[in-house]
Design a protein around this motif. Structure first.
Motif, mmCIF file in Angstrom:
data_model
loop_
_atom_site.group_PDB
_atom_site.id
_atom_site.type_symbol
_atom_site.label_atom_id
_atom_site.label_comp_id
_atom_site.label_asym_id
_atom_site.label_seq_id
_atom_site.Cartn_x
_atom_site.Cartn_y
_atom_site.Cartn_z
ATOM 1 N N ASP A 29 4.796 -42.256 19.695
ATOM 2 C CA ASP A 29 4.257 -41.183 20.759
ATOM 3 C C ASP A 29 3.264 -40.261 19.952
ATOM 4 O OD1 ASP A 29 4.608 -42.046 23.432
ATOM 5 O OD2 ASP A 29 6.798 -41.331 23.153
ATOM 6 N N ARG A 33 -0.018 -43.455 18.524
ATOM 7 C CA ARG A 33 -0.164 -43.204 20.321
ATOM 8 C C ARG A 33 -1.207 -44.064 20.667
ATOM 9 N NH1 ARG A 33 2.456 -41.577 25.017
ATOM 10 N NH2 ARG A 33 0.982 -41.132 26.556
ATOM 11 N N VAL A 40 2.017 -47.084 28.256
ATOM 12 C CA VAL A 40 2.557 -46.168 29.128
ATOM 13 C C VAL A 40 2.407 -46.164 30.576
ATOM 14 C CG1 VAL A 40 2.172 -43.497 29.505
ATOM 15 C CG2 VAL A 40 2.239 -44.446 27.208
ATOM 16 N N GLU A 41 1.393 -47.022 30.876
ATOM 17 C CA GLU A 41 1.038 -47.579 32.194
ATOM 18 C C GLU A 41 2.216 -48.308 32.840
ATOM 19 O OE1 GLU A 41 -1.112 -46.922 35.752
ATOM 20 O OE2 GLU A 41 -1.277 -45.985 33.764
ATOM 21 N N SER A 44 6.828 -46.634 30.725
ATOM 22 C CA SER A 44 7.250 -45.425 30.670
ATOM 23 C C SER A 44 8.213 -44.994 31.751
ATOM 24 C CB SER A 44 5.979 -44.525 30.768
ATOM 25 O OG SER A 44 5.601 -44.475 31.635
ATOM 26 N N GLU A 45 8.801 -43.865 31.584
ATOM 27 C CA GLU A 45 9.625 -43.228 32.611
ATOM 28 C C GLU A 45 8.666 -43.291 34.006
ATOM 29 O OE1 GLU A 45 13.633 -42.232 34.059
ATOM 30 O OE2 GLU A 45 12.830 -43.029 31.994
ATOM 31 N N ARG A 358 15.853 -48.502 28.995
ATOM 32 C CA ARG A 358 14.803 -47.694 28.774
ATOM 33 C C ARG A 358 14.448 -47.978 27.262
ATOM 34 N NH1 ARG A 358 17.868 -45.197 33.085
ATOM 35 N NH2 ARG A 358 16.169 -43.910 34.287
ATOM 36 N N GLY A 361 10.275 -50.246 26.301
ATOM 37 C CA GLY A 361 8.876 -49.933 25.837
ATOM 38 C C GLY A 361 8.813 -49.790 24.391
ATOM 39 N N THR A 362 9.747 -49.083 23.761
ATOM 40 C CA THR A 362 9.664 -48.912 22.356
ATOM 41 C C THR A 362 9.754 -50.411 21.650
ATOM 42 O OG1 THR A 362 11.116 -47.035 22.649
ATOM 43 C CG2 THR A 362 10.877 -48.007 20.300
#
Length: 476
Positions: A29, A33, A40-41, A44-45, A358, A361-362
């Motif tokens: 991030d 980034r 992110v789309e 992400s949360e 969670r 994504g990472t």
């Protein structure tokens, strides 16, 4: 599912200048980034909450065709509700966050959020249908399946495919460039640069096909997977059929047998395939790094910037491949732990998967970053054919394999004097450098038929590449 909420105010660290400035904690991030932003789309949360809204909206619409007496939405109502998903933006995130602060439960907040937006539609007053007979995991498992599918098919796969296509192009362009092979790091039977790159492209493509064929499973069968609440509420409805058609409506594969959670086996399978792709890509990085080290590739200065070392201005470091190695290792550490832990849940449910997922994504982000680095690294390479040619001309001993193989074939054909071919060649070449004249002299003294002797006399390390260039055609 128990709530996953922000820490209470008393447990938060005091504000600091960097924290107040919104400085990102991690590299994805922050520094990187720009490369990983497309994820992110999907991962992400905020994307998780958008897909939760998606599931709740579609389930509500699905139920209007199932539950007796349910009001029927107009086309405009359907468009309005689906716009909650299509138009999910920063304001939506803020509104949902405010609701979660009241509910202290993330999925309950989504339920209230959707119910509140029924106002002004034909479904106003039918808020009871929102989240009907659902446990939180009914929503979450479908949301994650949609998120991961989107991230893989729309972001990761296109990037990885473009990289492998670029590698295949480089393999074809260098298919006939002879190169000294190094088995165990020692001079070995020559190959071509293109054939060696084609091997890696072939391996990577196979993993891409596995990822492309991934199944994304989902369920919507209640608190312990029995449709218990469904049957008590409406016993005349074929709930397994309703669940199946709904999951398939979302474009997912129905899982008919679960506990409270969807079992996540499909995720473990997918992450294992992504990790295997990463490992083959890591192998590419180490090989290319080695070829750069021995001068078989020259790095284009413009592709790497003007500073290779803070103190040694002559250097152009293979930083793209080194950066990729590190990110592949981070990605695989996460993918491996995801694959190994998500398949286990105590009895009918525990919450470990909630925290674990969670990190998806990472994990994918570090892989995507590595893919980008390798693609840019390959684009900055020039093939140094002259360096490879010098190496080949300095290692005539590698023809020892060819000579003893010819002797064996001639012995089988009945030519005399072909005994102990391996041992005789070994005496000439073992642990020694042999030049062209010495090899020609040795071949001339073997007593081979004239045509065979002429064939060997014409052979050089640079032409002893077998079918290497032709094998590149296997890439298609």
């Amino acid at each position: 599912m128990p709530a996953v909420t922000s820490a209470p105010a008393a447990a938060r660290p005091t504000s600091t200048p960097l924290a107040d400035a919104g400085i990102p904690l991690g590299a994805l991030d922050g520094r990187y980034r720009g490369v990983v932003a497309p994820l992110v789309e999907h991962l992400s949360e905020a994307a998780l909450n958008r897909e939760r809204v998606h599931v709740e909206v579609e389930w509500l619409l699905h139920l209007t065709r199932v539950v007796p007496g349910a009001p029927q939405p107009t086309e405009q109502d359907v468009a309005t509700l689906r716009d909650l998903v299509e138009g999910f933006d920063a304001d939506s995130v803020a509104e949902l966050a405010a609701t979660e602060r009241e509910t202290a439960h993330d999925v309950k907040a989504v339920e209230y959020y959707v119910a509140r937006h029924l106002e002004g539609t034909s479904l106003e007053g039918a808020e009871a249908l929102v989240h009907f007979c659902c446990t939180s995991e009914d929503v979450n498992n479908l949301a994650y399946a949609l998120m991961v599918r989107g991230a893989v098919t729309q972001v990761w796969l296109p990037a990885a495919t473009a990289l492998v296509d670029a590698l295949a192009d480089l393999a074809r362009a260098s298919a006939e460039v002879p190169m000294l092979a190094r088995t165990h790091g020692q001079p070995a039977t020559p190959t071509t640069l293109g054939k060696e790159l084609a091997v890696l492209a072939h391996r990577l493509r196979r993993q891409l096909r596995r990822v492309q064929g991934a199944e994304y499973l989902g369920k919507i069968n209640g608190a312990t997977g029995t449709f218990g609440a469904h049957v008590v509420a409406l016993p005349d409805v074929d709930w397994p059929a309703v669940g199946r058609t709904f999951v398939e409506h979302l474009g997912l594969t129905w899982n008919p047998l679960t506990t409270q959670i969807e079992s996540h086996d499909w995720q473990a399978e997918l992450y294992a395939d992504l990790a295997r792709f990463n490992r083959v890509l890591h192998n590419l990085c180490t090989d290319v790094w080695s070829y750069v080290s021995v001068g078989y590739f020259r790095q284009q200065l413009g592709a790497h910037g003007s500073t290779g070392s803070s103190t040694m201005p002559h250097k152009v470091n293979p930083i793209r491949f080194e950066n990729a190695e590190a990110n592949l290792e981070v990605s695989n550490a996460l993918l491996d732990v995801l694959a190994s832990t998500l398949t286990t849940s105590r009895l009918q449910r525990d919450l470990t998967d909630s925290s674990m997922q969670r990190n998806i994504g990472t994990a994918v982000g570090h892989s995507l970053l590595a893919v980008d680095n390798v693609r840019r690294g390959l684009a900055g390479l020039d093939v140094a054919e002259d360096v490879m040619a010098r190496d080949l001309d300095a290692t005539w001993e590698v023809l020892g394999e060819a000579v003893q193989s010819v002797m064996r074939a001639q012995a089988v054909a009945g030519v005399p004097g072909m005994d102990e071919p391996y041992e005789r060649v070994k005496e000439l070449t073992r642990g020694r450098r042999v030049d062209g004249p010495a090899m020609h002299e040795f071949v001339a003294g073997l007593g081979l038929p004239d045509d065979v002797a002429a064939r060997l006399a014409a052979l050089t390390p640079a032409t002893y590449t077998g079918l290497a260039s032709r094998l590149v055609d296997e890439l298609g």
